[in-house]
Design a protein around this motif. Structure first.
Motif, PDB file in Angstrom:
ATOM      1  N   HIS A 196       0.704  -1.024  -0.046  1.00  0.00           N
ATOM      2  CA  HIS A 196       0.068   0.077   0.032  1.00  0.00           C
ATOM      3  C   HIS A 196       0.796   1.399  -0.034  1.00  0.00           C
ATOM      4  N   PHE A 197       0.249   2.345  -0.641  1.00  0.00           N
ATOM      5  CA  PHE A 197       1.224   3.431  -0.600  1.00  0.00           C
ATOM      6  C   PHE A 197       0.132   4.535   0.333  1.00  0.00           C
ATOM      7  N   TYR A 198       0.884   4.807   1.418  1.00  0.00           N
ATOM      8  CA  TYR A 198       0.040   5.598   2.457  1.00  0.00           C
ATOM      9  C   TYR A 198       0.560   7.161   2.409  1.00  0.00           C
ATOM     10  N   HIS A 199      -0.466   7.833   2.343  1.00  0.00           N
ATOM     11  CA  HIS A 199      -0.289   9.323   2.209  1.00  0.00           C
ATOM     12  C   HIS A 199      -0.666   9.910   3.577  1.00  0.00           C
ATOM     13  N   LEU A 200       0.388  10.394   3.909  1.00  0.00           N
ATOM     14  CA  LEU A 200       0.461  10.958   5.555  1.00  0.00           C
ATOM     15  C   LEU A 200       0.511  12.301   5.430  1.00  0.00           C
ATOM     16  N   ARG A 201       0.015  12.908   6.476  1.00  0.00           N
ATOM     17  CA  ARG A 201      -0.205  14.356   6.691  1.00  0.00           C
ATOM     18  C   ARG A 201       0.926  14.728   7.895  1.00  0.00           C
ATOM     19  N   GLY A 209       7.576  23.103  18.426  1.00  0.00           N
ATOM     20  CA  GLY A 209       7.377  21.674  18.722  1.00  0.00           C
ATOM     21  C   GLY A 209       5.861  21.835  18.634  1.00  0.00           C
ATOM     22  N   ALA A 210       4.930  22.784  18.428  1.00  0.00           N
ATOM     23  CA  ALA A 210       3.555  22.648  18.389  1.00  0.00           C
ATOM     24  C   ALA A 210       3.146  22.653  16.956  1.00  0.00           C
ATOM     25  N   PRO A 211       2.187  21.893  16.723  1.00  0.00           N
ATOM     26  CA  PRO A 211       1.666  21.844  15.204  1.00  0.00           C
ATOM     27  C   PRO A 211       0.804  23.102  14.987  1.00  0.00           C
ATOM     28  N   THR A 212       1.330  23.847  13.627  1.00  0.00           N
ATOM     29  CA  THR A 212       0.153  24.655  13.180  1.00  0.00           C
ATOM     30  C   THR A 212      -0.841  24.079  12.297  1.00  0.00           C
ATOM     31  N   LYS A 213      -1.570  24.853  11.682  1.00  0.00           N
ATOM     32  CA  LYS A 213      -2.527  24.132  10.732  1.00  0.00           C
ATOM     33  C   LYS A 213      -2.266  23.928   9.519  1.00  0.00           C
ATOM     34  N   GLU A 214      -1.008  24.275   9.189  1.00  0.00           N
ATOM     35  CA  GLU A 214      -0.403  24.070   7.735  1.00  0.00           C
ATOM     36  C   GLU A 214       0.087  22.779   7.859  1.00  0.00           C
ATOM     37  N   PHE A 215       0.001  21.925   6.603  1.00  0.00           N
ATOM     38  CA  PHE A 215       0.739  20.759   6.585  1.00  0.00           C
ATOM     39  C   PHE A 215       1.016  20.330   5.079  1.00  0.00           C
ATOM     40  N   LEU A 216       2.005  19.025   5.340  1.00  0.00           N
ATOM     41  CA  LEU A 216       2.151  18.768   3.655  1.00  0.00           C
ATOM     42  C   LEU A 216       2.071  17.289   4.129  1.00  0.00           C
ATOM     43  N   THR A 217       1.922  16.584   2.518  1.00  0.00           N
ATOM     44  CA  THR A 217       1.575  15.280   2.565  1.00  0.00           C
ATOM     45  C   THR A 217       2.751  14.508   1.785  1.00  0.00           C
ATOM     46  N   ILE A 218       3.050  13.614   2.597  1.00  0.00           N
ATOM     47  CA  ILE A 218       4.129  12.393   1.842  1.00  0.00           C
ATOM     48  C   ILE A 218       3.513  11.209   1.475  1.00  0.00           C
TER      49      ILE A 218
END
Length: 883
Positions: A196-201, A209-218
């Motif tokens: 399987h090819f998993y697309h992760l955010r 070290g805290a998440p923002t709302k922006e993301f990328l997908t690998i």
RNA sequence: GGGCGGUUAGCUCAGCUGGUUCAGAGCACCUGCCUUACAAGCAGGGGGUCACUGGUUCGAAUCCAGUACCGCCCACCA
């Protein structure tokens, strides 16, 4: 000896093999003759005989027996390979069945089990080779892990270490988590595997070290390795991601911050264009890591389980961990989507476990100089490859050879002679004593018990590459200044090597390297590559398919001779062999043919008072010439390693020429004796044929050769000199061939008209002379008459032999109209043929540009056709007149 | 993806640097024979547009280019 009507191999083969052994016929010692040497491709000590072995060893045996009969001092060295991974696996499996795991045992205890296993099973395949008839010099049997050969391996290691070509390095290796060892690139098989090819955010970090709302997908196939991520990488040319420059992202689930980097390795149009970089668990990622100075975090242990550095899922097996982490990612909202995906995955050749790229400390041997040398050996032709096409493959590999990872994390094998001091430094020496001396030079107070030897053993090929040298003189490898012993000086370089193209790099190339390095010259003159034995549907032989016959069962059923010739008849060099039991049946039929022809010869009653008949004289003269001709052809074919063609030549010489023509021509009438001169010639020919066939069919030929006339004690066909090509008169063969064609013509007419062979016919030949008339009369059962012209053509059926017109007198049976029709058809064909030839001859361009010889051939065709046409026209008019 | 090799009779293959009446061999197949060596045999026979398309040449199964299919090796796009 009373001869049964059918040949039975079972009664013959074991008897002669024992006799050969008893007389030490296979044994070779250096003498003043020319040596001919083959070292066996050592089968795995754990192996049992399969069809591939049969093919390979039959070829070896044919070559060695041929050389022996050519008067050379032939030596075939047998032996087995310790095959570290394969054998260790078998021993582990056996222990497992007894409830013992390797971890329960000390190294010494395990090796004791392994040696015991070797003692029990190690000889099996060599015993089986005896059944095949292999004439190995069993007194020279070697084993790659016997003490002397192991010493050679250790010395070689020390030699290259001191030369600076062996080094220890941390590298990404192909890790086999089942066998707990690194395996070489060549031992990894890539298979397309469903995954399987998993697309992760991955969310962008706010810098603290805290998440923002922006993301990328690998996109990844290995989500269980995200905890080891060191960066996210995009292509610098990928404008979609320029906004990520200088940002950091958070690894899902563990929230570790990693940078976004740019590297042109990343393909923009593959996946999402974002690559997670996991230097510890992927070769390419490792290289990116090196370029960008990324930290390496290894989260998978040698069993393929996640370790504590993974922080989560610690202790889980990698595939189980994959399933679990997918669920966790989904729950955490990091899984974007999952695609079905087929990708190539590396599997261990030995254990079929999925290979885990893993960083580990390994020993390497530099290949650059060795590969260069070994390439030159082949490019210069000092070692020839048959078929030649493999030179290309070889060159490609040699020009791209990477350093050879020679360490294996196993126990069964030669242990690496590196000794560690307590301070972590190490020394390399052949023995502990020498190591101690070296160590004391570093730390004077050190004692032997302070030294710890490297746990790893050497790759099996690191011992088998010495094989052509070490089987003769194990002192040589590692000591190029050592004076070769008598055996090595005499037998090296070996003559021919027969092996499969699948180990061209593993073994062949490396033997050439070792040969050049230690002996200063090539280890063999020719390498003959066999094909792979497949079933008749073209599938590889395999245990799981159950399409691999047991050679010993076949030998029992048909005899080794039949199996040998059956395999060889269909195996041209370099082509895969499509095995079919029918081939072996053909071999058995040939045995039977030989056997029965001998029954005939043996059954002749012989009279000294008789003179040889004319037919017998002619047949004898012809066969002597034909034999010489065939011997020359066979020699030529052997020289080109065209073994199956050589064999077919012998096969036809025996079956067609000797049995169907010669024997039939000399055979006396029922109840009549044969003259002794012809009889002696017949025996002589028979012996010559036996000698020609002996390399392929050793057993039946010995059996008959011994019976044909009294032999001295200890005299064997094995050492009879094979027939040598002699000058012969082409005209004798040509004339007899003409006679054969006449016989065939008559037989054809008999067959078409259902005339019994017994019925004597009259044959008219329109010629002043014709060769071998007695032979024609005997074999066609005709009375042959020469005549200048045919008057009563209507009373016969005609045919042409080349430009000669013939006809069989058949007054009552001839249908004149039918004959006319037949003749007219032939006339038509000839006219067309003639027109074609004339078109060519009247072509200006042809006449002016084609060589004289070719033009003459065309002129001859023209005149032959004209004369034939004339004959047929005459015949037609004669037939018409007779109506 | 890169490289190498292949495609000739039902099957397995041979046909080398173009030119013999060149289209071959073995097996399989068909027909007729238990002819006192062999029915695991004997004798006879049928069968192929040499993958396809173009080119070079007086002449191509053979040399060149392209196409299709097959096989092997190397690489491995996460």
């Amino acid at each position: 000896m009373e001869l049964a009507a059918k040949y039975s191999a079972a009664n013959v083969e074991d008897k002669w093999y024992a006799w050969w052994m008893e007389h030490k016929f296979f044994h070779s010692e250096p003498n003043d003759k020319e040596p001919y040497t083959i070292v066996i491709p050592p089968p795995n000590v754990t192996g049992i005989l399969h069809m591939g072995h049969v093919l390979n060893n039959t070829l070896n045996d044919v070559l060695i027996r041929k050389a022996r009969m050519d008067g050379k001092n032939a030596c075939w060295v047998p032996g087995t390979d310790h095959a570290s991974i394969a054998t260790e696996n078998k021993v582990v499996a056996k222990l497992k069945a007894q409830g013992i795991t390797k971890d329960d045992l000390t190294r010494e205890e395990f090796l004791a089990h392994a040696w015991q296993w070797k003692e029990e099973h190690g000889g099996i395949i060599l015993q089986q080779l005896r059944k095949l008839g292999c004439s190995c010099d069993w007194d020279r049997t070697r084993f790659t892990m016997e003490p002397a050969l192991s010493d050679a391996v250790i010395n070689t290691f020390v030699y290259f270490y001191n030369k600076g070509w062996i080094y220890k390095g941390v590298r990404m290796v192909n890790w086999d988590p089942e066998a707990h060892t690194a395996v070489s690139d060549d031992e990894v098989i890539h298979k397309d595997t469903k995954s399987h090819f998993y697309h992760l955010r991955y969310f962008i970090s706010d810098g603290n070290g805290a998440p923002t709302k922006e993301f990328l997908t690998i996109a990844t196939t290995r989500p269980e390795t995200i905890m080891a991520d060191a960066a996210i990488c995009v292509n610098p040319a990928d404008e979609r991601y320029h906004w990520l420059r200088g940002k950091k992202v958070l690894i899902p689930l563990i929230n570790r911050e990693i940078p976004v980097i740019e590297d042109s390795y990343v393909e923009m149009d593959f996946g999402t264009g974002c690559l997670k970089v996991t230097p510890a668990h992927d070769v390419h990622d490792y290289e990116i890591g090196l370029r960008h100075n990324l930290p390496v975090l290894d989260i998978i242990d040698e069993d393929g389980r996640l370790n504590e550095k993974a922080l989560i899922l610690v202790g889980e097996e990698r595939f189980a961990a994959r399933k679990k982490i997918v669920r966790m990612l989904e729950e955490a909202g990091n899984l974007v989507k999952t695609e079905e995906y087929i990708s190539p995955v590396g599997y261990s050749e030995r254990t079929d476990a999925v290979i885990e790229p893993r960083l580990s400390a390994q020993w390497f041997l530099k290949m650059e100089s060795l590969a260069k040398m070994a390439l030159e050996t082949v490019e210069s032709g000092r070692t020839k490859f048959i078929p030649e096409k493999y030179v290309n493959t070889y060159r490609h590999w040699m020009e791209n050879a990477k350093d050879w990872c020679i360490s294996r994390q196993l126990w069964w094998g030669q242990r690496i002679p590196a000794y560690y001091l307590p301070n972590g430094k190490y020394v390399v020496a052949a023995t502990l004593e020498e190591a101690l001396k070296l160590a004391q030079a570093i730390e004077p107070n050190i004692k032997a018990e302070d030294l710890r030897q490297d746990e790893d053993v050497l790759d099996t090929w690191f011992s088998s590459w010495l094989w052509p040298i070490s089987v003769f003189d194990p002192e040589m490898p590692g000591h190029p200044d050592h004076k070769p012993n008598a055996d090595l000086a005499y037998y090296y370089p070996t003559s021919d090597l027969v092996t499969g193209p699948d180990i061209i790099f593993f073994w062949v190339a490396r033997m050439i390297m070792a040969g050049e390095e230690f002996m200063g010259r090539e280890p063999f003159s020719n390498v003959y590559f066999t094909g792979i034995v497949r079933d008749k549907l073209g599938r590889k032989m395999s245990k799981t398919l159950g399409n691999s016959p047991d050679p010993l069962t076949l030998i029992e059923k048909y005899g080794a001779d039949s199996v040998r010739i059956g395999m060889l008849l269909c195996s041209s060099a370099g082509n895969d062999i499509f095995y079919d039991e029918a081939q072996i049946q053909q071999g058995a039929a040939f045995c039977n043919k030989i056997w029965n022809s001998y029954r005939l010869v043996k059954g002749f009653s012989v009279s000294k008072d008789l003179k040889a008949g004319e037919a017998a004289k002619e047949a004898t003269r012809w066969f002597a010439a034909r034999l010489s001709q065939a011997v020359a052809q066979i020699e030529d074919l052997y020289g080109k390693f065209r073994i199956s063609d050589a064999l077919m030549t012998i096969y036809k010489l025996f079956w067609d020429d000797y049995c169907s023509w010669y024997l039939e021509a000399i055979k006396p009438a029922y109840g009549q004796p044969l003259d002794s001169e012809t009889f002696e010639n017949t025996l002589y020919f028979f012996e010559a044929l036996l000698k020609l066939i002996h390399p392929v069919m050793p057993f039946i030929t010995e059996e008959l050769w011994q019976d044909i006339r009294p032999r001295k004690e200890g005299e064997s066909i094995m050492y009879a000199l094979s027939p040598k090509p002699e000058a012969f008169d082409e005209a004798v063969i040509e004339n007899f061939t003409l006679a054969m064609e006449a016989v065939n013509g008559v037989r054809g007419i008999r067959s078409q008209r259902n005339i019994a062979p017994k019925e004597v016919l009259k044959l008219k030949v329109k010629a002043g002379e014709f060769p071998c008339i007695p032979v024609v009369e005997k074999l066609a059962n005709v009375e042959l008459g020469l005549c200048e012209s045919f008057d009563g053509a209507s009373q016969g059926v005609g045919f042409m032999v080349r430009t000669l017109e013939m006809f069989v007198v058949l007054d009552s049976l001839v249908d004149v109209n039918e004959e006319i029709e037949k003749a007219q058809k032939e006339l038509e064909y000839l006219q067309k043929f003639l027109n074609g030839v004339r078109a060519k001859l009247s072509n200006e361009a042809f006449i002016s540009r084609a060589p004289e010889a070719v033009i003459n051939i065309e002129r001859k065709k023209e005149s032959d056709a004209l004369s034939k046409i004339q004959s047929i026209e005459d015949k037609i008019s004669a037939l018409k007149n007779s109506k």
